[in-house]
Motif scaffolding. Sequence first.
Motif, PDB file in Angstrom:
ATOM      1  N   ALA A  93       0.814  -1.220   0.000  1.00 16.59           N
ATOM      2  CA  ALA A  93       0.000   0.000   0.000  1.00 16.59           C
ATOM      3  C   ALA A  93       0.850   1.273   0.000  1.00 16.59           C
ATOM      4  O   ALA A  93       0.332   2.365   0.226  1.00 16.59           O
ATOM      5  CB  ALA A  93      -0.942  -0.006   1.202  1.00 16.59           C
ATOM      6  N   THR A 175      -5.965   3.785   3.661  1.00 19.47           N
ATOM      7  CA  THR A 175      -5.572   2.924   2.550  1.00 19.47           C
ATOM      8  C   THR A 175      -6.810   2.302   1.922  1.00 19.47           C
ATOM      9  O   THR A 175      -7.679   1.809   2.632  1.00 19.47           O
ATOM     10  CB  THR A 175      -4.625   1.819   3.065  1.00 19.47           C
ATOM     11  N   THR A 252      -3.167   4.729  -1.258  1.00 18.10           N
ATOM     12  CA  THR A 252      -3.090   5.275   0.087  1.00 18.10           C
ATOM     13  C   THR A 252      -3.014   6.791   0.017  1.00 18.10           C
ATOM     14  O   THR A 252      -2.305   7.341  -0.822  1.00 18.10           O
ATOM     15  CB  THR A 252      -1.831   4.733   0.811  1.00 18.10           C
TER      16      THR A 252
END
Lengths: 287, 287
Positions: A93, A175, A252
């Motif tokens: 992420a 995220t 993210t």
Amino acid sequence: MTDDRSSAFVPGHVTAFFSAHPDEVVHAAGSRGAGVTISDGVTVTVDPVAEPGETPTQTVNGESTTIEPVTLVLSKLDVDARVAIETDLPLGAGFGVSGAAALGTALAAADALEAGRSENDLIRTAHAAEIEAGTGLGDVVAQARGGIPIRLEPGAPGYGALDGVPATARIEYVTFGELSTESVLADDTADLSAAGERALTTVEADPTLETLMDASRTFAREAGLLVPPVAEAIDLVDDVGGEASMAMLGRTVFALGTGLSDAGYDPTVCRVHPGGSRVCGTDDTAE
Amino acid sequence: MTDDRSSAFVPGHVTAFFSAHPDEVVHAAGSRGAGVTISDGVTVTVDPVAEPGETPTQTVNGESTTIEPVTLVLSKLDVDARVAIETDLPLGAGFGVSGAAALGTALAAADALEAGRSENDLIRTAHAAEIEAGTGLGDVVAQARGGIPIRLEPGAPGYGALDGVPATARIEYVTFGELSTESVLADDTADLSAAGERALTTVEADPTLETLMDASRTFAREAGLLVPPVAEAIDLVDDVGGEASMAMLGRTVFALGTGLSDAGYDPTVCRVHPGGSRVCGTDDTAE
């Protein structure tokens, strides 16, 4: 468990923008750019395998897995070990977990085995493992330094050059899912890198957090990396007067201060990490 | 007090050994060597003078004083400010308090004024102030880095080069009084520097804490810097199987683990500092 095990902590690293710089010399390859290291990170415990028949294993938060850069670091150091990785950060992420795992493994393994290698040597080893695995370009050197690293020149110690933004801040993040670093880097990165070079020039001229966030938003737009939930969150934070951008490379959004909270999200909260990676030591040094 | 004030923390730095490298270019001047940054350090709060007629002042633990490198940093940054320095470290005893005060002033002043200067820029400013004041050669770059710094090449960022020992430890220290850095550096330092170069070669070949301590003891003996209470403490720690040496330049002994306690002293206890210098921020970033 042997008495030789050791652990190391490596901060997460959110890349704000970057340009890719491949090179046949693996220590010279890497990226230029800037980002923010955060107090949420990765703790790696390395327990060298001492008994014949014991099997080296890797776990992330207790689950058996294999992280290629970690395997490569152990191979480069010629170590058979159990590696236990603990982290609250989401994987894939944009937090540099693979780089942190590689660097933490190198530091903890060297401490456990009293390998007589310097920190630059171990950073080079972890950086090379990330480059060879194709999982990252600049996280390792940023994470080793800490703070708000500016990567002036690409590559590991002896090749690269770092500076930093002298600031601190509360950091919030949310995220929306994974984004494959490998697939983005496998595409033609010429336009992305041109945008990254422009962003770096901007931040070198005014090394403040606000300019870094602004340069990061421009980079994300110019590089064509924005996806709908990320773009929406950045706009909503902007609407409430905050500063947010996208973590490269992940779905993210990270923001300064209370930007994401103010915009109605329920973010994870951390801070700019004040230091870089560090050996936490063995039981006898931890007293 | 204005809303613009900011603070910064800089770790103490105990130099284990060094060689002096004067240079007409102040950013290129400095020292090579190695040492240990410690969790006991210096917190500097800078409050820019906003009102005409307000007087810039400097205090250390509330007592009015003037630290020349601090005055030089403010001058180089063109800042009028009140500077409040808080530290538990003894002054003039080999902990790099003057370097820490200079670097902390540079970082906090830049943050308070949003000066748009990078960390390397501020480290260069503080390093130059120390060199010009004659109060230190290598503390500033070591304190900016943190951990257990090895100064491979002398000078500020852009000139010098750093590495580190990947380790941590509990550190104990006792101080028997002051030793003037200026007076030692004013003498002929050729023999001292030759001993320092030999020590650095030893530590580069085996970058571990134990080798660093051993190289430091050899350096102190060869450079003729040992004084009776320091030499006696080092011997007593050795007698109980511990590792101790002398802080350069102060009448101070530092030891790994519980060395000084085991030898019957009542030391101050700290740790290897995991990070380098850092901006602690203003009230709005400290939340």
